[in-house]
Write an enzyme that holds these catalytic residues in place. Sequence first.
Site, short mmCIF file in Angstrom:
data_model
loop_
_atom_site.label_atom_id
_atom_site.label_comp_id
_atom_site.label_asym_id
_atom_site.label_seq_id
_atom_site.Cartn_x
_atom_site.Cartn_y
_atom_site.Cartn_z
N ASP A 1 0.87 -1.17 0.00
CA ASP A 1 0.00 0.00 0.00
C ASP A 1 0.91 1.22 0.00
OD1 ASP A 1 -2.32 1.66 0.33
OD2 ASP A 1 -1.89 1.79 2.46
N SER A 2 0.30 2.37 -0.28
CA SER A 2 1.07 3.61 -0.23
C SER A 2 1.52 3.93 1.20
CB SER A 2 0.22 4.76 -0.76
OG SER A 2 -0.99 4.81 -0.03
N TYR B 1 -0.43 8.41 -2.55
CA TYR B 1 -0.46 8.15 -3.99
C TYR B 1 -1.68 8.83 -4.61
CZ TYR B 1 2.91 4.18 -3.69
OH TYR B 1 4.02 3.38 -3.53
N CYS C 1 -4.16 -1.13 -2.09
CA CYS C 1 -4.27 0.32 -2.22
C CYS C 1 -5.22 0.56 -3.38
CB CYS C 1 -2.90 0.92 -2.52
SG CYS C 1 -2.91 2.67 -2.91
N ASN C 2 -6.27 1.30 -3.15
CA ASN C 2 -7.25 1.54 -4.22
C ASN C 2 -6.65 2.35 -5.36
OD1 ASN C 2 -10.36 0.87 -3.38
ND2 ASN C 2 -9.02 1.11 -1.62
N THR C 3 -5.81 3.32 -5.01
CA THR C 3 -5.22 4.17 -6.05
C THR C 3 -4.31 3.32 -6.94
OG1 THR C 3 -5.28 6.00 -4.47
CG2 THR C 3 -3.93 6.29 -6.44
N GLU D 1 -4.29 9.49 9.35
CA GLU D 1 -2.86 9.48 9.68
C GLU D 1 -2.60 10.26 10.97
OE1 GLU D 1 -0.08 9.03 6.73
OE2 GLU D 1 -1.46 7.42 6.17
N CYS E 1 -11.00 3.34 -0.45
CA CYS E 1 -9.66 3.75 -0.03
C CYS E 1 -9.36 2.97 1.24
CB CYS E 1 -9.64 5.25 0.26
SG CYS E 1 -8.10 5.79 1.02
N THR E 2 -8.13 2.46 1.31
CA THR E 2 -7.82 1.54 2.41
C THR E 2 -7.73 2.24 3.77
OG1 THR E 2 -5.55 1.68 1.62
CG2 THR E 2 -6.76 -0.31 1.11
N HIS E 3 -7.66 3.55 3.79
CA HIS E 3 -7.67 4.24 5.09
C HIS E 3 -9.09 4.35 5.67
CE1 HIS E 3 -3.62 5.53 4.14
NE2 HIS E 3 -3.53 6.24 5.24
N1 DGL Z 1 -3.92 3.78 0.09
C1 DGL Z 1 -4.55 4.82 -0.68
C2 DGL Z 1 -5.80 4.26 -1.33
O1 DGL Z 1 -6.34 3.23 -0.93
C3 DGL Z 1 -4.90 6.01 0.16
C4 DGL Z 1 -3.71 6.83 0.58
C5 DGL Z 1 -3.02 7.50 -0.59
O2 DGL Z 1 -3.55 8.46 -1.16
O3 DGL Z 1 -1.95 7.06 -0.91
O4 DGL Z 1 -6.27 4.83 -2.28
#
Ligand code: DGL
Length: 256
Positions: free
Chosen positions: A7-8, A39, A70-72, A147, A179-181
């Site tokens: 993940d990012s 990301y 990571c969705n992105t 975060e 989004c994983t957060h």
């Molecule tokens: N992990 C990213 C996602 O799931 C979110 C955090 C980022 O922007 O990198 O899209």
Amino acid sequence: MKIGVFDSGVGGLTVLKALIRLYPQVDFAYLGDTARVPYGDKSAQTVIRYSLECADFLLGEGIELLVVACNTASSYALNVLKEHLSIPVFGVIEPGVRRALRTTQRGRIGVIGTRATVSSGVYKRLLEANGVEVFQKACPLFVPLVEEGILQGNIAKEVVRYYLSELKDRNIDTLILGCTHYPLLRPVIEEFMGRSVSVVDSAESLALEIGSYVENSGSSTLNLFFTDRSPGLDALIELILGKSVDYKLLTLSCKL
Ligand code: DGL
């Protein structure tokens, strides 16, 4: 078997947790690119390059299956990763889409994610191909909120209200946390959206969907890697995994 997850940053630990819960007899290597998070506001080319670097590192760790948590990165880099890697590669988007399609009653689905995920249009395309109506909203303040460890209280509630009022007015019946957060804000999101909206998080669906590829290794090692010891990293690892886990710091490069 060793599964690689990247993940990012720390958000993908929510996916790792779901995987460990379902596959306790598997080895895991997790990489969080904390030096370069987010990301979600980078260009497609940059997200692809970063994703290749993450995958390349995990391949060096001997993984036999890769989860892009990571969705992105799943939005922009999944196909490129599948082309470059000779092991199975899974992203978080399709499992979330399938679960939302099983969940929706009235065919009105909301999707929230980073700016990059929303503008990729991947969720929208996959969902609309199944005849449902889709309402998207980028929620760029959710990641820094998580975060900072602000997961409840007035600030969290106000930011959730700011972004999600529009979707509430659209009368959606299902909301994908793209989004994983975001699963960390789930209680506040659910409270704001109300009982008529089912919230979908793809972590569990993804964990179930990869079942036929997973083999028990009879061991359960967990190696965590991050590219920067960002402030709050240790606290977030403990918050998400429910215990503190040692990790290694590294710098990424790529041969892929
Ligand atoms: N992990 C990213 C996602 O799931 C979110 C955090 C980022 O922007 O990198 O899209």
